[in-house]
Design a protein around this motif. Structure first.
Motif: not given
Length: 301
Positions: A33-36, A52-53, A56, A70, A73
Motif C-alpha cells: 500500500y501507500t498513503y494517499d 499515490a495513484l 501505484l 491506498t 484515500t
C-alpha cells in the motif's frame, strides 16, 4: 493471516523507489500500500512526497504478483468521478491487483484544507461523516455502473461513463477505515474489509494490553454495525495498520509473532507493516523487517 506493507511515497522512482516496490514483491507481502495524501506530518511534510495513484501505476508496471492499494484515500482532496476513472484505469493496468483503502480523512491539517481558501476551517466531524457517506455511495455506483447521473449535497455526476468498468467484479475491493458508529456502518455496507490503526489515545502512554482491549471493543462494534445491515461480520476482512499502537512488533521476530498472534485471536486477517524509514517513527532494523516478512507468519503455526 496475511502480511502486507505500506511504502510511503517519499523516494524518487529512479533513485530507489522502484526497487522498494519490487523488493516488497520478492519478500512475499500480500499487498503493498501507500498513503494517499498531498503531504503528511513532520518530518515528511518538509521533504519529498509523491502522488499515490501515479506511484501505484508505476508499481503495477514494475511488479507482477503483489496486490497494490491506498491506505487510505479520503474526500479531503478527491472527487468520486475523477477518482473512479483513475481507479478503473489502475485496475486495468495492474490486471486486477488493486484494493482501495478509503476513509473519512482527518482534520489534522495535512491536506484537509489544501483545496480551500486560506483561513478556511476544516470540516467538523459531522460534516466529514456526511461527506464520506455520500462520497462512498457515489464511488460504489461509479465503479459498478456503466453510466451514472447523481446530484447530491456535496458531489454531482452528470451522465458519467465508466466503460469497461473494473477488471475485478463487480468492482475493486474497498477496505474501509472507521472506528465511529457511522463509519463502521459504511464499512459493513460497502467494505470487503475494515481497517483500523487502534486507539490513537493509547499510542504514547498506553500499554499493549490496553490497546488490545480497545481494539477488541472496535471489533465488537463492527459486529454490531454488520448486524444492523444484515451482514455476517465474518464476511468482512479485518486489517490492522500497525505503527500507531504502544506495541513494538518490529523489534524482533519474537515480538512480531506475539503481536500477530494476539491480534489474530481478535479476528484480524491482515497486518500491515510500515516499510522502514530512517530517523522517523517508522525506523526499524531492515534485516529484522525482512526476517519478519519472510518467516513471521510461519511462526504463528
Amino acid at each position: 493471516m496475511r502480511l502486507s506493507t505500506v511504502i510511503l511515497p517519499i523516494r524518487r522512482w529512479n533513485e530507489g523507489g522502484k526497487q522498494v516496490w519490487q523488493r516488497a514483491e520478492e519478500l512475499g507481502f500480500h499487498t503493498a500500500y501507500t498513503y494517499d495524501h498531498l503531504s503528511w506530518r513532520v518530518p515528511f511534510r518538509e521533504g519529498p512526497w509523491f502522488g499515490a495513484l501515479p506511484t501505484l501505476t508505476a508499481a503495477a508496471s514494475a511488479t507482477q504478483r503483489v496486490r497494490l492499494g491506498t491506505l487510505v484515500t479520503s474526500p479531503n482532496f478527491r472527487h468520486p468521478v475523477t477518482l473512479a476513472k483513475e481507479l478503473i484505469s489502475l485496475d486495468d493496468i495492474s490486471d486486477g491487483r488493486v484494493t482501495l483503502g478509503i476513509g473519512a480523512g482527518s482534520a489534522g491539517g495535512f491536506d484537509a484544507t489544501a483545496l480551500a481558501p486560506e483561513g478556511t476551517a476544516p470540516w467538523t466531524p459531522r460534516e466529514r461523516a456526511d461527506r464520506f457517506a455520500e462520497f462512498l455511495g457515489l464511488l460504489d455506483r461509479l465503479l459498478t455502473e456503466d453510466a451514472v447521473s447523481y446530484e447530491g449535497d456535496f458531489w454531482s455526476a452528470g451522465d458519467v461513463r465508466n466503460i469497461p468498468g473494473c477488471v475485478q467484479r463487480p468492482r475493486l475491493p474497498f477496505s474501509v477505515a472507521a472506528t465511529g458508529p457511522r463509519g463502521l456502518k459504511l464499512a459493513a455496507r460497502y467494505g470487503q474489509a475494515w481497517v483500523t490503526t487502534g486507539d490513537p489515545k493509547l499510542y504514547e502512554n498506553g500499554t499493549p494490553d490496553e490497546s488490545l482491549a480497545a481494539i477488541r471493543g472496535q471489533v465488537t462494534k463492527l459486529g454490531t454495525a454488520c448486524e444492523a445491515v444484515g451482514r455476517d461480520v465474518g464476511e468482512l476482512g479485518k486489517t490492522l495498520l500497525t505503527g500507531f499502537t504502544p506495541d513494538r512488533p518490529l523489534e524482533s521476530l519474537d515480538a512480531f509473532v506475539d503481536f500477530a498472534g494476539r491480534h489474530a485471536e481478535l479476528g484480524f486477517d491482515e497486518l500491515v507493516l510500515h516499510w522502514p524509514v530512517e530517523d522517523t517513527q517508522f525506523a526499524a532494523d531492515e534485516k529484522v523487517f525482512e526476517q519478519i516478512a519472510s518467516e513471521g507468519l510461519a511462526q504463528l503455526g
